[in-house]
Design a protein around this motif. Sequence first.
Motif, PDB file in Angstrom:
ATOM      1  N   LEU A  16      33.833  37.264  29.928  1.00  0.00           N
ATOM      2  CA  LEU A  16      34.931  36.920  30.827  1.00  0.00           C
ATOM      3  C   LEU A  16      35.323  38.113  31.696  1.00  0.00           C
ATOM      4  CD1 LEU A  16      36.960  34.818  31.775  1.00  0.00           C
ATOM      5  CD2 LEU A  16      38.483  35.505  29.923  1.00  0.00           C
ATOM      6  N   GLU A  17      35.332  39.310  31.123  1.00  0.00           N
ATOM      7  CA  GLU A  17      35.676  40.507  31.897  1.00  0.00           C
ATOM      8  C   GLU A  17      34.658  40.741  33.008  1.00  0.00           C
ATOM      9  OE1 GLU A  17      37.802  43.223  28.388  1.00  0.00           O
ATOM     10  OE2 GLU A  17      35.639  43.354  28.748  1.00  0.00           O
ATOM     11  N   ALA A  18      33.371  40.524  32.711  1.00  0.00           N
ATOM     12  CA  ALA A  18      32.317  40.715  33.724  1.00  0.00           C
ATOM     13  C   ALA A  18      32.509  39.776  34.908  1.00  0.00           C
ATOM     14  CB  ALA A  18      30.944  40.492  33.094  1.00  0.00           C
ATOM     15  N   VAL A  19      33.015  38.564  34.639  1.00  0.00           N
ATOM     16  CA  VAL A  19      33.258  37.609  35.720  1.00  0.00           C
ATOM     17  C   VAL A  19      34.548  37.952  36.456  1.00  0.00           C
ATOM     18  CG1 VAL A  19      33.637  35.169  36.266  1.00  0.00           C
ATOM     19  CG2 VAL A  19      31.993  35.806  34.489  1.00  0.00           C
ATOM     20  N   GLN A  20      35.597  38.297  35.721  1.00  0.00           N
ATOM     21  CA  GLN A  20      36.888  38.610  36.337  1.00  0.00           C
ATOM     22  C   GLN A  20      36.829  39.849  37.213  1.00  0.00           C
ATOM     23  OE1 GLN A  20      39.311  38.689  32.775  1.00  0.00           O
ATOM     24  NE2 GLN A  20      40.207  36.669  33.216  1.00  0.00           N
ATOM     25  N   ARG A  21      35.878  40.751  36.948  1.00  0.00           N
ATOM     26  CA  ARG A  21      35.738  41.934  37.794  1.00  0.00           C
ATOM     27  C   ARG A  21      35.269  41.572  39.197  1.00  0.00           C
ATOM     28  NH1 ARG A  21      33.967  47.481  34.770  1.00  0.00           N
ATOM     29  NH2 ARG A  21      35.604  47.448  33.179  1.00  0.00           N
ATOM     30  N   VAL A  22      34.644  40.403  39.316  1.00  0.00           N
ATOM     31  CA  VAL A  22      34.258  39.911  40.652  1.00  0.00           C
ATOM     32  C   VAL A  22      35.449  39.228  41.311  1.00  0.00           C
ATOM     33  CG1 VAL A  22      32.697  38.389  41.929  1.00  0.00           C
ATOM     34  CG2 VAL A  22      31.884  39.584  39.875  1.00  0.00           C
ATOM     35  N   ARG A  23      36.090  38.303  40.572  1.00  0.00           N
ATOM     36  CA  ARG A  23      37.220  37.550  41.119  1.00  0.00           C
ATOM     37  C   ARG A  23      37.885  36.778  39.987  1.00  0.00           C
ATOM     38  NH1 ARG A  23      37.692  36.280  46.655  1.00  0.00           N
ATOM     39  NH2 ARG A  23      35.525  36.890  46.946  1.00  0.00           N
ATOM     40  N   GLU A  24      39.195  36.579  40.098  1.00  0.00           N
ATOM     41  CA  GLU A  24      39.932  35.835  39.068  1.00  0.00           C
ATOM     42  C   GLU A  24      39.817  34.332  39.260  1.00  0.00           C
ATOM     43  OE1 GLU A  24      41.759  36.781  36.456  1.00  0.00           O
ATOM     44  OE2 GLU A  24      41.778  38.954  36.677  1.00  0.00           O
ATOM     45  N   ARG A  25      39.758  33.901  40.548  1.00  0.00           N
ATOM     46  CA  ARG A  25      39.691  32.477  40.861  1.00  0.00           C
ATOM     47  C   ARG A  25      38.678  32.291  41.981  1.00  0.00           C
ATOM     48  NH1 ARG A  25      44.425  30.541  38.517  1.00  0.00           N
ATOM     49  NH2 ARG A  25      44.118  28.454  39.330  1.00  0.00           N
ATOM     50  N   VAL A  26      38.059  31.111  42.032  1.00  0.00           N
ATOM     51  CA  VAL A  26      37.073  30.827  43.070  1.00  0.00           C
ATOM     52  C   VAL A  26      37.469  29.546  43.800  1.00  0.00           C
ATOM     53  CG1 VAL A  26      35.563  29.568  41.479  1.00  0.00           C
ATOM     54  CG2 VAL A  26      34.603  30.518  43.566  1.00  0.00           C
TER      55      VAL A  26
END
Length: 600
Positions: free
Chosen positions: A378-388
């Motif tokens: 989840l952290e790896a994804v949130q580092r890109v963006r919190e919401r899409v």
Amino acid sequence: MAANLVNLEAVGKVYGTRALLDGVSLGVNEGDRIGVVGRNGDGKTTLIRILAKLEGADDGRVTHNSGLRLGVLTQHDSLDPAATVRHEVIGDLADHEWRGNAKIRDVLTGLFGGLDLPGLGQGLDTVIGPLSGGERRRIALAKLLIAEQDLIVLDEPTNHLDVEGISWLAGHLRARRSALVCVTHDRWFLDQVCTRMWDVQRGDVHEYEGGYSDYVFARAERERIAATEEAKRQNLMRKELAWLRRGAPARTSKPRFRIEAANELIADVPPPRDTAELMKFANSRLGKTVFELADVTVQAGPKVLVKHLTWQLGPGDRIGLVGVNGAGKTSLLRLLAEAARTEGEAQPVAGKVVVGKTVKLAYLSQEVTELDPALRVLEAVQRVRERVDLGKGREMTAGQLCEKFGFTKEKQWTPVGDLSGGERRRLQILRLLMDEPNVLFLDEPTNDLDIETLTQLEDLLDGWAGSLVVISHDRYFVERTTDRVFALLGDATLRMLPRGLDEYLERRQQVIDAAAPAAAPAEAAPKQKPAAVTRAAQKELQKIERQLDRIGEKESKLHAQIAEHATDFEKVAGLDAQLRSLVGEREELEMRWLELAEDA
């Protein structure tokens, strides 16, 4: 009655605290061709290893018929690295013996492109040790197929094979008398080869009659009847069933379920993509220009891969890019990606690439990007963006998108370093989509992904508004996610194929057939067309392709206008007349394109 070859009785297998198989009872008979599907980690490979007695079961019994001749292709070969290809595949047979054997000739030609193994430096005398994993896998598969077997067990046999190799393997396995049990994520291959399916889920194995298309229908029907809590997955299966029923005809040669029942099940399922709406949205995000190539030459070192290429990738285009290995597919994408990264400053050795000002490119390469292994998913994804933002007022949080890609709430807290290769691939795709690109390049995106994840990715791409280019040997994925197919056939030109991958295979066969009489006396060689005729045909082909692109844009605009003025019947009639005229013009151009392709 067909003889029984293998029996599994109440088989159980536990890893750690998880039961991969729980009281599974199955049988394999003569003539069976069984495809094994299921999510990564659910036990497909464990099941076939136990079936082949390569691994023991914790509970239950596995019985083989007396004298069973069993051939197994695992994901890790047991070839002798010091041996030559000849020693492993041909054995002690003299040249005149194996060259006179039709099966050996067919296998070597189908897997390596010729009896002299043109892809390997020393042909049959190549030492195995220094070869790549893909080359070793082809050798192991050739060794297996040349032998006589009662039962063949294959784990991901299509890995490292191109579209032609997969097509050949499907035909070869259909023609064999051996029974087959095969684990693969290649859905086209499953439909071509298999007559039964085993679906490995949560410790159990569900059996289905028919190939992959039949399995999709049967599973959708079973889930509709049985499980309201599976509504989300059921809807995806129904959506895929709708595509199968409305798409290319006869995807399964022996329909085993009532067509009326299938049609009833998908009656309220819309087409996978609203093309006009997506095109409209893509135009608003990208404008008129995405990538424009003028007289471009693509090189890899000193080798010229593509020359004099004039081509457009427009807003909302969904392109499948296929071709022989080494023809330049990946090199072409890398050239465009570098031009986008430098905002048009990086240019090819010849020609010009124009990049649209609003292009935001995401490029999924074949290499898995290394992430900090200590990071949680989840952290790896949130580092890109919190919401899409998914468009039309829809959005997803990082956690919701993780769940859509098979990372449950518990799995989202797994360190990246503990993920399997397939899970890391999933995470890579997820991070790319999270960054909200409007242009997406996918180079072999199906590597290491299970069928359920592929279905989720296809569903996500159905609603994604942007320009898409897919390089893949997975025929099903290409047909499912793209609208047009272009090919690099190894002659340094890019060609549009109106009939898609069927046409590609036909063209490749023509090339092979044309090369076959090359060894005959010179006087028997076919008369060559003058070079000037070929150049003129290629030039007109490129012109027609540009015209077809423009017609496609006009058709999309007319569809959008018809939808906008749906209640104005007079207006709709006029727009419909324009649309019919365009369709007629497009069909004439496509026929001319096919004629010119012969000259080129």
